[in-house]
Design a protein around this motif. Sequence first.
Motif, PDB file in Angstrom:
ATOM      1  N   LEU A   1      14.902  43.114  50.193  1.00 51.39           N
ATOM      2  CA  LEU A   1      14.236  42.325  51.226  1.00 51.39           C
ATOM      3  C   LEU A   1      14.238  40.834  50.862  1.00 51.39           C
ATOM      4  N   GLY A   2      13.987  40.543  49.582  1.00 57.69           N
ATOM      5  CA  GLY A   2      13.997  39.155  49.134  1.00 57.69           C
ATOM      6  C   GLY A   2      15.368  38.532  49.306  1.00 57.69           C
ATOM      7  N   GLU A   3      16.391  39.284  48.904  1.00 59.90           N
ATOM      8  CA  GLU A   3      17.748  38.767  49.021  1.00 59.90           C
ATOM      9  C   GLU A   3      18.119  38.567  50.487  1.00 59.90           C
ATOM     10  N   LEU A   4      17.615  39.468  51.335  1.00 57.35           N
ATOM     11  CA  LEU A   4      17.897  39.344  52.764  1.00 57.35           C
ATOM     12  C   LEU A   4      17.389  38.013  53.304  1.00 57.35           C
ATOM     13  N   VAL A   5      16.172  37.653  52.911  1.00 58.39           N
ATOM     14  CA  VAL A   5      15.604  36.386  53.398  1.00 58.39           C
ATOM     15  C   VAL A   5      16.436  35.206  52.901  1.00 58.39           C
TER      16      VAL A   5
ATOM     17  N   SER B   1       5.217  47.290  49.695  1.00 54.53           N
ATOM     18  CA  SER B   1       6.629  47.125  50.059  1.00 54.53           C
ATOM     19  C   SER B   1       6.827  47.404  51.547  1.00 54.53           C
ATOM     20  N   LEU B   2       6.124  48.414  52.058  1.00 55.37           N
ATOM     21  CA  LEU B   2       6.238  48.717  53.489  1.00 55.37           C
ATOM     22  C   LEU B   2       5.679  47.564  54.321  1.00 55.37           C
ATOM     23  N   ALA B   3       4.549  47.018  53.858  1.00 57.30           N
ATOM     24  CA  ALA B   3       3.948  45.888  54.577  1.00 57.30           C
ATOM     25  C   ALA B   3       4.887  44.686  54.560  1.00 57.30           C
ATOM     26  N   CYS B   4       5.558  44.481  53.423  1.00 60.41           N
ATOM     27  CA  CYS B   4       6.486  43.352  53.326  1.00 60.41           C
ATOM     28  C   CYS B   4       7.636  43.503  54.317  1.00 60.41           C
ATOM     29  N   VAL B   5       8.143  44.719  54.467  1.00 59.68           N
ATOM     30  CA  VAL B   5       9.240  44.941  55.400  1.00 59.68           C
ATOM     31  C   VAL B   5       8.784  44.571  56.811  1.00 59.68           C
ATOM     32  N   ALA B   6       7.609  45.079  57.177  1.00 54.46           N
ATOM     33  CA  ALA B   6       7.088  44.783  58.509  1.00 54.46           C
ATOM     34  C   ALA B   6       6.868  43.286  58.669  1.00 54.46           C
ATOM     35  N   GLY B   7       6.295  42.665  57.622  1.00 51.65           N
ATOM     36  CA  GLY B   7       6.004  41.238  57.677  1.00 51.65           C
ATOM     37  C   GLY B   7       7.268  40.415  57.837  1.00 51.65           C
ATOM     38  N   VAL B   8       8.283  40.699  57.013  1.00 48.90           N
ATOM     39  CA  VAL B   8       9.526  39.931  57.084  1.00 48.90           C
ATOM     40  C   VAL B   8      10.194  40.139  58.443  1.00 48.90           C
TER      41      VAL B   8
ATOM     42  N   TRP C   1      21.908  42.766  57.305  1.00 51.14           N
ATOM     43  CA  TRP C   1      20.929  41.672  57.309  1.00 51.14           C
ATOM     44  C   TRP C   1      19.722  41.925  58.221  1.00 51.14           C
ATOM     45  N   ARG C   2      19.336  43.204  58.386  1.00 50.81           N
ATOM     46  CA  ARG C   2      18.128  43.532  59.168  1.00 50.81           C
ATOM     47  C   ARG C   2      17.102  44.191  58.247  1.00 50.81           C
ATOM     48  N   PRO C   3      15.858  43.692  58.271  1.00 56.51           N
ATOM     49  CA  PRO C   3      14.830  44.190  57.346  1.00 56.51           C
ATOM     50  C   PRO C   3      14.586  45.701  57.431  1.00 56.51           C
ATOM     51  N   LEU C   4      14.461  46.229  58.643  1.00 55.72           N
ATOM     52  CA  LEU C   4      14.146  47.654  58.757  1.00 55.72           C
ATOM     53  C   LEU C   4      15.263  48.513  58.195  1.00 55.72           C
ATOM     54  N   ARG C   5      16.483  48.024  58.375  1.00 54.76           N
ATOM     55  CA  ARG C   5      17.598  48.789  57.830  1.00 54.76           C
ATOM     56  C   ARG C   5      17.645  48.713  56.306  1.00 54.76           C
ATOM     57  N   VAL C   6      17.101  47.619  55.735  1.00 57.91           N
ATOM     58  CA  VAL C   6      16.995  47.558  54.277  1.00 57.91           C
ATOM     59  C   VAL C   6      16.106  48.690  53.797  1.00 57.91           C
ATOM     60  N   LEU C   7      14.994  48.870  54.493  1.00 61.43           N
ATOM     61  CA  LEU C   7      14.073  49.952  54.137  1.00 61.43           C
ATOM     62  C   LEU C   7      14.781  51.304  54.239  1.00 61.43           C
ATOM     63  N   LEU C   8      15.435  51.493  55.363  1.00 61.39           N
ATOM     64  CA  LEU C   8      16.148  52.753  55.592  1.00 61.39           C
ATOM     65  C   LEU C   8      17.184  52.991  54.495  1.00 61.39           C
ATOM     66  N   GLY C   9      17.976  51.956  54.236  1.00 61.16           N
ATOM     67  CA  GLY C   9      19.029  52.079  53.231  1.00 61.16           C
ATOM     68  C   GLY C   9      18.463  52.362  51.849  1.00 61.16           C
ATOM     69  N   ALA C  10      17.383  51.659  51.491  1.00 60.05           N
ATOM     70  CA  ALA C  10      16.788  51.865  50.169  1.00 60.05           C
ATOM     71  C   ALA C  10      16.293  53.300  50.032  1.00 60.05           C
ATOM     72  N   TYR C  11      15.652  53.807  51.071  1.00 63.26           N
ATOM     73  CA  TYR C  11      15.155  55.185  51.003  1.00 63.26           C
ATOM     74  C   TYR C  11      16.311  56.178  50.960  1.00 63.26           C
TER      75      TYR C  11
END
Lengths: 360, 306
Positions: free
Chosen positions: B23-27, B146-153, B234-244
Amino acid sequence: MKFRTFSKITAAAVAALAVAAGSALAQTKPKVSFVYVGPIGDMGWSYQHHQGLEAIKKEFGDKIETNYVENVPEGPDAERVIDQLAATGSSIIFTTSFGFMNPTIKVAARYPNVKFEHATGFKQAPNVATYNARFYEGRHVIGLIAGKMTKTNTIGYIASFPIPEVVMGINSAYLAAKSVNPNVKIKVVWVSTWFDPGKEADAAKALVDQSADVLMQHTDSPAPVKYAAEKGIYAFGQASDMTQFAPEKHLTAIIDNWNPYYISRVKALIAGTWKSGDTWDGIKDGTVVFAPWSKSIPADVVKLAETARDEIAAGKRHPFTGPINKQDGSPWLKAGETASDKDLSSMNFYVQGVEGALPK
Amino acid sequence: MDLLANVLISAMIAATPLVFAGLGELVAERSGVLNLGVEGMMIIGAIAGFAAMLATGSAILGLFAAMAGGALMAALFGVLTLTMRANQVASGLALTMFGLGLSALWGQAYSGRSAPPFPRLYIPGLTDLPFVGKLLFGQDGLVYLSLACVAGVAYVLTRTRVGLILRAVGENHDAAHAIGYPVIGVRYLAVMFGGAMAGLGGAYLSLVQTPLWVERMTAGRGWIALALVVFAAWRPLRVLLGAYLFGGITILQLHSQALGVKIDAQLLSMVPYIATIVVLVLISRDSARARLAAPACLGKSFHASS
């Protein structure tokens, strides 16, 4: 014109350097070099080899020079590192991981005057000796303890790569555990790495989730032991004493004590009596030693373990004594027969009773 | 049933460092900066967090130290690439090597010491629910963070003015500059946010997942996080999906072995990278979509005069 002057100066400089290097070589002290696969701070495998280097320094003081390279990946990079050491005046180079075998042999062919020592491999040359420790003897002793200590009759085993060294450890531990606990099962998880604390902890979790209550590992970080402490189950340290990570739950550890071997080899080098060979030391030689038994181990189990240790040291017991079948049921050793060193160092099968398939 | 819940819990734990770092790298990348130093920032976060936690006895202070450590590393990267306009790829690689070396040096005094277990959430009643209890209400606080950060970003990037400016800087820095936005300033902040998140991901490893300090303990997770950003287009929600997904595969593979199911471990270890390559091929197959996905100014230095 300019270029010609430059090249003349360079040639002169190179010649001067060569003379200087030559005269330096003639009187330099032997230089002992080590190549490690992990960081010396891994608290396991590489750490113990580095203890050997420290022991050499202490023993020979300023009679020798030493250096080392840590975190060397197995593969082409290793060849570059070993070559570099050989080219920069090392007299003897210890390459301390199985995957350094082919790079070591290759580089050794290019530097016939440099001595090489490769740990845990099976390829020798006139200037390449191999050495290993009979860790399977240690695995036998901790297998006995594990068989007695497990309540769920499930031992979890975190393994690195399916090389003979690791496979024989699994087999030895299982046979020993089985001999004192007929219901015991062993679950093996391969993590495909020697060192990844996160993944090793994950593997430990997976094993505990599947009812293992004693953990053994053949990877190098203390993460599984630490996890065992958190979960309140037992674990054995690997390569070095890991009691500090689980004061209550660390049963014992097989400690790799390479110091006697390293000192004897450097002594031979200095005396000019160094010869290639294949050394395989065990409990008897003080290379395989144990961390202090945990207070959690009942006295009768300690006695069982110590008897086994002493009998192996005395040559009265061999961890692989027949009858033993391979996993598929085909016979391997007849009753009373013991495994030859050649059989052991090429072991690529599970013994009967180990579950799961051995990765290829 | 319990086993399944345990697999899912372990998968979330394995994925959390990747969520933070990715998520950090994405930003950072959305602002147009390619920072390949994620691994180095993570490992600095791991040791900074661990050292601070031992010194103060507080895990929370450890986390703040980890974020500060990661952000400092990122600031260093910013000085090199934003102020001095050095090549981003080379500087990023150097940052990784620097981080690994520095952490090893710094960590010498800490190897062999261990941290107390990190507290987990416990809500009487809810956490004791069968199956979902521990999964939803029994994780450590950082998983929820981490979940809150994804939503926030995700929210900030797409729904706020700040996000719009950040994206504008990443898509076309000359235009953003012409309008009057401080391109370099925005990029510094984005890169340092990326560093702080990477540091947090590293601290998750040393304070929660293992919890101990050993050299090189990130073991390549920074690189997976980098792949993850591309995988996620480069989409935050997909970062979450991919990480999981990546975390889940690792854990599933370990569990399947313990169950005696035969799947090649090596094959599964390759999956994150194969998946990333497949996504790369898919998004670059059609040039319009490729332009949509990657920030147009990614990796380009900015000159105010040009």
